[in-house]
Design a protein around this motif. Structure first.
Motif, short mmCIF file in Angstrom:
data_model
loop_
_atom_site.label_atom_id
_atom_site.label_comp_id
_atom_site.label_asym_id
_atom_site.label_seq_id
_atom_site.Cartn_x
_atom_site.Cartn_y
_atom_site.Cartn_z
N ASN A 226 9.64 0.40 5.60
CA ASN A 226 8.73 1.53 5.48
C ASN A 226 7.33 1.06 6.32
O ASN A 226 6.66 1.90 6.33
N ASP B 61 4.70 -7.82 3.28
CA ASP B 61 3.55 -7.22 4.07
C ASP B 61 2.73 -8.16 4.77
O ASP B 61 2.76 -9.17 4.30
N ILE C 161 3.05 4.36 0.25
CA ILE C 161 4.42 4.76 0.06
C ILE C 161 5.19 3.52 -0.43
O ILE C 161 6.06 3.59 -1.30
N THR D 278 -2.55 8.67 1.77
CA THR D 278 -2.25 7.11 1.46
C THR D 278 -3.56 6.59 2.62
O THR D 278 -4.06 7.55 3.45
N SER E 282 0.70 -1.07 0.05
CA SER E 282 -0.06 0.00 0.11
C SER E 282 0.94 1.27 0.06
O SER E 282 2.23 1.16 0.22
N TYR F 295 3.63 7.76 18.26
CA TYR F 295 4.31 7.79 16.83
C TYR F 295 5.44 8.81 16.75
O TYR F 295 6.64 8.28 16.01
P1 NAD Z 1 -0.24 2.59 4.48
O1 NAD Z 1 -1.23 2.43 5.60
O2 NAD Z 1 -0.59 2.96 2.88
O3 NAD Z 1 0.96 1.35 4.23
C1 NAD Z 1 1.42 0.98 5.15
C2 NAD Z 1 1.51 -0.71 5.01
O4 NAD Z 1 2.26 -1.23 6.22
C3 NAD Z 1 0.44 -1.41 4.80
O5 NAD Z 1 0.39 -2.08 3.59
C4 NAD Z 1 0.21 -2.35 5.95
O6 NAD Z 1 -0.37 -3.51 5.63
C5 NAD Z 1 1.90 -2.55 6.27
N1 NAD Z 1 2.05 -2.94 7.65
C6 NAD Z 1 1.44 -2.46 8.89
N2 NAD Z 1 1.71 -3.31 9.99
C7 NAD Z 1 2.77 -4.23 9.25
C8 NAD Z 1 3.29 -5.37 10.03
N3 NAD Z 1 3.13 -5.51 11.27
N4 NAD Z 1 4.18 -5.87 9.24
C9 NAD Z 1 4.34 -5.89 7.83
N5 NAD Z 1 3.39 -4.76 6.98
C10 NAD Z 1 2.78 -3.93 7.95
O7 NAD Z 1 0.83 3.84 4.95
P2 NAD Z 1 1.75 4.63 4.39
O8 NAD Z 1 1.48 5.96 4.58
O9 NAD Z 1 2.22 4.27 3.08
O10 NAD Z 1 3.00 4.51 5.40
C11 NAD Z 1 4.29 4.08 4.90
C12 NAD Z 1 5.38 4.51 6.06
O11 NAD Z 1 5.54 6.02 5.76
C13 NAD Z 1 5.05 4.24 7.44
O12 NAD Z 1 6.21 4.21 8.14
C14 NAD Z 1 4.57 5.49 7.90
O13 NAD Z 1 4.80 6.06 9.40
C15 NAD Z 1 5.50 6.42 7.08
N6 NAD Z 1 4.62 8.00 6.80
C16 NAD Z 1 3.46 8.26 6.18
C17 NAD Z 1 3.35 9.41 6.29
C18 NAD Z 1 1.96 9.56 5.73
O14 NAD Z 1 1.41 10.96 5.85
N7 NAD Z 1 1.35 8.84 5.04
C19 NAD Z 1 3.97 10.64 6.67
C20 NAD Z 1 5.30 10.28 7.41
C21 NAD Z 1 5.56 8.89 7.25
#
Ligand code: NAD
Length: 255
Positions: free
Chosen positions: A90, A37, A18, A194, A16, A159
């Motif tokens: 990620n 994942d 990023i 996302t 999913s 967080y």
């Molecule tokens: P997302 O929810 O779209 O994707 C996260 C993915 O991680 C999902 O596919 C989920 O199934 C997987 N996941 C969750 N728990 C898991 C586990 N225990 N083992 C394996 N996979 C697992 O979120 P995103 O926004 O793409 O986030 C990706 C990263 O970016 C995260 O580390 C998040 O903290 C970071 N981030 C996101 C943002 C934002 O605004 N979206 C900002 C800063 C940082």
């Protein structure tokens, strides 16, 4: 020549948002990618999409909180696919309960967020350490603006603490592994649209406004906005860069 030709890249949380965008972008630049994942179906679909576009991709189920499973998947990849040279940590979650919220929620948030966002980064990195050292590999950790600041709306302190931890871990590993030729860097995304924040964007427009008020570029980011920084840090373009964080936040921390 494509930027990541001859590289084998593992991306966690690649079903999913990023992670999926990064895996797709890496494959476009010639890497063979392995998508890991908890959401095994999403990871398989993303891998299929990459193969349909002519790329090389495999996917496996992994819960990054389970250390033994991380070791097992690293062994499987070494045996069946090859030597990993790029790791993108990620996988992550966020929940936005204030510290003063219901006690049960605060405790659960702390445990779950630390288990995935910080212990998960340790578990996966440790599991892939040998191939990364042998290949003089690159580690890219997805941190956050919350590696530096606490966002101005109700937002889990867990967080913020986890993302400060990710940046600290990045710097500590960069210092230790530099002599092995392994580079370790982070990316600090701002608000990226996302599924992670889909609900809060719908129910809490004030949060989005708070972000935009502090974003000189005047828009939220898309997952694709993180692909360029990830390619830079994973490829030879950043050959003399380690222990750094590339902010991809529309300038959030400037105002
Ligand atoms: P997302 O929810 O779209 O994707 C996260 C993915 O991680 C999902 O596919 C989920 O199934 C997987 N996941 C969750 N728990 C898991 C586990 N225990 N083992 C394996 N996979 C697992 O979120 P995103 O926004 O793409 O986030 C990706 C990263 O970016 C995260 O580390 C998040 O903290 C970071 N981030 C996101 C943002 C934002 O605004 N979206 C900002 C800063 C940082």
């Amino acid at each position: 020549m494509p930027l990541l030709e001859n590289h084998l890249a593992v991306v966690t949380g690649a079903a999913s948002g990023i992670g999926r965008a990064i895996a797709t972008g890496f494959a476009r630049e010639g890497a063979r990618v392995v998508l890991l994942d908890l959401n095994v179906r999403g990871a398989a679909e993303a891998a299929q999409e990459i193969r349909d576009a002519g790329g090389k991709a495999d996917s496996f189920a992994l819960d990054v909180t389970r250390r033994e499973d991380c070791i097992a998947v690293a062994r499987k990849i070494a045996g069946e696919i090859g030597q990993v040279s790029v790791l993108v940590n990620n996988a992550g979650i966020n929940r936005r309960n204030a510290f003063t919220a219901d006690e049960g929620a605060v405790i659960k948030d702390w445990q779950d967020i630390m288990a995935i966002n910080l212990n998960g980064v340790f578990n996966v990195t440790h599991a892939f350490l040998k191939p990364l050292c042998a290949s003089k590999g690159r580690i890219v950790n997805i941190a956050s603006i919350q590696s530096f600041v606490h966002v101005r709306t109700p937002n889990s302190p867990a967080y913020t603490a986890s993302k400060h931890g990710v940046l600290g871990f990045t710097r500590a590993l960069a210092a230790e592994l530099g002599r092995e030729g392994v580079r370790v860097n982070a990316i600090g995304p701002g608000l990226i649209e996302t599924p992670l924040n889909e609900q809060v964007r719908t129910t809490n427009p004030q949060l989005v406004q708070t972000f935009l008020d502090h974003t000189p570029l005047g828009r939220a980011g898309k997952p694709e906005d993180i692909v360029g920084p990830a390619l830079f840090l994973a490829s030879d373009l950043s050959a003399y860069v380690t222990g750094s964080i590339v902010m991809a936040d529309g300038g959030y921390r400037t105002i």
